[in-house]
Design a protein around this motif. Sequence first.
Motif, PDB file in Angstrom:
ATOM      1  N   ALA A 134       1.314 -17.012  -6.668  1.00 39.31           N
ATOM      2  CA  ALA A 134       1.703 -17.609  -5.387  1.00 39.31           C
ATOM      3  C   ALA A 134       2.660 -16.699  -4.618  1.00 39.31           C
ATOM      4  O   ALA A 134       2.554 -16.552  -3.394  1.00 39.31           O
ATOM      5  CB  ALA A 134       2.341 -18.972  -5.618  1.00 39.31           C
ATOM      6  N   ILE A 135       3.603 -16.074  -5.335  1.00 39.26           N
ATOM      7  CA  ILE A 135       4.544 -15.158  -4.686  1.00 39.26           C
ATOM      8  C   ILE A 135       3.804 -13.944  -4.129  1.00 39.26           C
ATOM      9  O   ILE A 135       4.045 -13.513  -2.995  1.00 39.26           O
ATOM     10  CB  ILE A 135       5.634 -14.720  -5.674  1.00 39.26           C
ATOM     11  CG1 ILE A 135       6.476 -15.916  -6.100  1.00 39.26           C
ATOM     12  CG2 ILE A 135       6.529 -13.643  -5.055  1.00 39.26           C
ATOM     13  CD1 ILE A 135       7.362 -15.646  -7.295  1.00 39.26           C
ATOM     14  N   SER A 136       2.891 -13.395  -4.917  1.00 41.43           N
ATOM     15  CA  SER A 136       2.129 -12.225  -4.471  1.00 41.43           C
ATOM     16  C   SER A 136       1.252 -12.566  -3.270  1.00 41.43           C
ATOM     17  O   SER A 136       1.126 -11.771  -2.337  1.00 41.43           O
ATOM     18  CB  SER A 136       1.263 -11.697  -5.623  1.00 41.43           C
ATOM     19  OG  SER A 136       2.077 -11.257  -6.698  1.00 41.43           O
ATOM     20  N   GLU A 137       0.662 -13.746  -3.297  1.00 36.78           N
ATOM     21  CA  GLU A 137      -0.171 -14.170  -2.167  1.00 36.78           C
ATOM     22  C   GLU A 137       0.664 -14.355  -0.908  1.00 36.78           C
ATOM     23  O   GLU A 137       0.230 -14.024   0.199  1.00 36.78           O
ATOM     24  CB  GLU A 137      -0.914 -15.452  -2.520  1.00 36.78           C
ATOM     25  CG  GLU A 137      -2.032 -15.242  -3.539  1.00 36.78           C
ATOM     26  CD  GLU A 137      -2.700 -16.538  -3.948  1.00 36.78           C
ATOM     27  OE1 GLU A 137      -2.150 -17.625  -3.619  1.00 36.78           O
ATOM     28  OE2 GLU A 137      -3.761 -16.481  -4.600  1.00 36.78           O
ATOM     29  N   ARG A 138       1.882 -14.878  -1.063  1.00 35.82           N
ATOM     30  CA  ARG A 138       2.759 -15.048   0.092  1.00 35.82           C
ATOM     31  C   ARG A 138       3.122 -13.680   0.682  1.00 35.82           C
ATOM     32  O   ARG A 138       3.082 -13.483   1.902  1.00 35.82           O
ATOM     33  CB  ARG A 138       4.031 -15.787  -0.305  1.00 35.82           C
ATOM     34  CG  ARG A 138       4.993 -15.991   0.863  1.00 35.82           C
ATOM     35  CD  ARG A 138       6.344 -16.526   0.445  1.00 35.82           C
ATOM     36  NE  ARG A 138       6.268 -17.884  -0.069  1.00 35.82           N
ATOM     37  CZ  ARG A 138       7.357 -18.615  -0.370  1.00 35.82           C
ATOM     38  NH1 ARG A 138       8.565 -18.101  -0.212  1.00 35.82           N
ATOM     39  NH2 ARG A 138       7.220 -19.836  -0.827  1.00 35.82           N
ATOM     40  N   LEU A 139       3.482 -12.739  -0.183  1.00 33.81           N
ATOM     41  CA  LEU A 139       3.799 -11.391   0.292  1.00 33.81           C
ATOM     42  C   LEU A 139       2.584 -10.756   0.952  1.00 33.81           C
ATOM     43  O   LEU A 139       2.692 -10.120   2.010  1.00 33.81           O
ATOM     44  CB  LEU A 139       4.266 -10.525  -0.878  1.00 33.81           C
ATOM     45  CG  LEU A 139       5.719 -10.675  -1.316  1.00 33.81           C
ATOM     46  CD1 LEU A 139       5.960  -9.924  -2.620  1.00 33.81           C
ATOM     47  CD2 LEU A 139       6.670 -10.174  -0.241  1.00 33.81           C
ATOM     48  N   GLY A 140       1.418 -10.915   0.335  1.00 31.05           N
ATOM     49  CA  GLY A 140       0.205 -10.340   0.900  1.00 31.05           C
ATOM     50  C   GLY A 140      -0.090 -10.896   2.282  1.00 31.05           C
ATOM     51  O   GLY A 140      -0.475 -10.144   3.193  1.00 31.05           O
ATOM     52  N   ALA A 141       0.097 -12.185   2.453  1.00 30.61           N
ATOM     53  CA  ALA A 141      -0.139 -12.811   3.757  1.00 30.61           C
ATOM     54  C   ALA A 141       0.842 -12.287   4.803  1.00 30.61           C
ATOM     55  O   ALA A 141       0.472 -12.040   5.958  1.00 30.61           O
ATOM     56  CB  ALA A 141      -0.032 -14.326   3.637  1.00 30.61           C
ATOM     57  N   LEU A 142       2.102 -12.110   4.408  1.00 31.15           N
ATOM     58  CA  LEU A 142       3.112 -11.580   5.330  1.00 31.15           C
ATOM     59  C   LEU A 142       2.751 -10.168   5.791  1.00 31.15           C
ATOM     60  O   LEU A 142       2.795  -9.863   6.991  1.00 31.15           O
ATOM     61  CB  LEU A 142       4.486 -11.566   4.655  1.00 31.15           C
ATOM     62  CG  LEU A 142       5.188 -12.904   4.470  1.00 31.15           C
ATOM     63  CD1 LEU A 142       6.404 -12.746   3.565  1.00 31.15           C
ATOM     64  CD2 LEU A 142       5.621 -13.459   5.827  1.00 31.15           C
ATOM     65  N   ASP A 156       3.525  -3.841  -4.051  1.00 31.09           N
ATOM     66  CA  ASP A 156       3.964  -3.063  -5.213  1.00 31.09           C
ATOM     67  C   ASP A 156       5.309  -2.390  -4.955  1.00 31.09           C
ATOM     68  O   ASP A 156       6.170  -2.328  -5.852  1.00 31.09           O
ATOM     69  CB  ASP A 156       2.915  -2.004  -5.568  1.00 31.09           C
ATOM     70  CG  ASP A 156       1.648  -2.602  -6.157  1.00 31.09           C
ATOM     71  OD1 ASP A 156       1.694  -3.764  -6.607  1.00 31.09           O
ATOM     72  OD2 ASP A 156       0.609  -1.906  -6.152  1.00 31.09           O
ATOM     73  N   VAL A 157       5.501  -1.893  -3.741  1.00 34.88           N
ATOM     74  CA  VAL A 157       6.763  -1.232  -3.391  1.00 34.88           C
ATOM     75  C   VAL A 157       7.923  -2.226  -3.477  1.00 34.88           C
ATOM     76  O   VAL A 157       8.980  -1.931  -4.045  1.00 34.88           O
ATOM     77  CB  VAL A 157       6.685  -0.608  -1.985  1.00 34.88           C
ATOM     78  CG1 VAL A 157       8.063  -0.159  -1.515  1.00 34.88           C
ATOM     79  CG2 VAL A 157       5.724   0.576  -1.981  1.00 34.88           C
ATOM     80  N   LEU A 227       8.532   1.112   4.800  1.00 35.64           N
ATOM     81  CA  LEU A 227       7.283   0.378   5.002  1.00 35.64           C
ATOM     82  C   LEU A 227       6.964   0.237   6.483  1.00 35.64           C
ATOM     83  O   LEU A 227       5.796   0.314   6.889  1.00 35.64           O
ATOM     84  CB  LEU A 227       7.382  -1.001   4.348  1.00 35.64           C
ATOM     85  CG  LEU A 227       7.342  -1.038   2.813  1.00 35.64           C
ATOM     86  CD1 LEU A 227       7.561  -2.457   2.301  1.00 35.64           C
ATOM     87  CD2 LEU A 227       5.998  -0.499   2.296  1.00 35.64           C
ATOM     88  N   ALA A 228       8.004   0.024   7.293  1.00 37.70           N
ATOM     89  CA  ALA A 228       7.782  -0.153   8.736  1.00 37.70           C
ATOM     90  C   ALA A 228       7.140   1.085   9.357  1.00 37.70           C
ATOM     91  O   ALA A 228       6.404   0.968  10.353  1.00 37.70           O
ATOM     92  CB  ALA A 228       9.104  -0.477   9.428  1.00 37.70           C
TER      93      ALA A 228
END
Length: 233
Positions: A134-142, A156-157, A227-228
């Motif tokens: 769930a945490i990974s999916e939230r980050l992926g969506a963001l 991953d970073v 990342l930006a």
Amino acid sequence: MAAKANTKSIPSVWARPQAAPSQPALSRAVIVREAIAMLDEEGIEALSMRKLGARLNAGATSLYRHVALKDELMELAVDEVLAEIVRSPADGPDWRAAVTQLAVTFRATALRHPWMCAVLGQAGLAYMGPNLTAISERLGALFAAAGFPEPHGAIDVVYSYVIGVATTESAWLTTVVRSGQTEAEFIAHLARASQPAGEPEGAEAVNPGSFRDEKFAYGLEVVLDGLALRLTR
């Protein structure tokens, strides 16, 4: 112990169905909650199925009906504490603010449960339980909504930075606790021990907790700045 031997081919606890309760008060959820309490109080080294069974007034064999191996128990315990991050406030439209909030919550959870990052550091993220997923999916969506061409790389970073820093901090704080001193007292003790004889004592140290918070925030800003740049290419 036959149940333990028969499950060695199972790669992860998430691939195996839960057993029916062997006694009214004993279930997988109860076992995991007590294991987390034991880990928080005594650390990884103190946890064993025998000791855990004694705390639950149950034999180790009864525990193996619900959790086949200690490794499985650690998977379940890590995922359970990660629920604290999943339950953190909802994300906003600003991807940097949302990722920062999640990273800060992840670190705070890791410091409340100092053993968590040690387990993640040993096993990696190979077994994705429901809360870590769930945490990974939230980050992926963001990251996807922000326009990142490689959301998984950005995830991953962030994980590498947060887990790396939290692992180091957790190990440090565990050492402080074992010293029987406060963090400020322990730092002062180390400073005196390394100070050459005859030299005057240095200036009063800053609040160590605040210093660690600021250090984490600075490093996270650097990571997000990097990342930006991916968005400007």
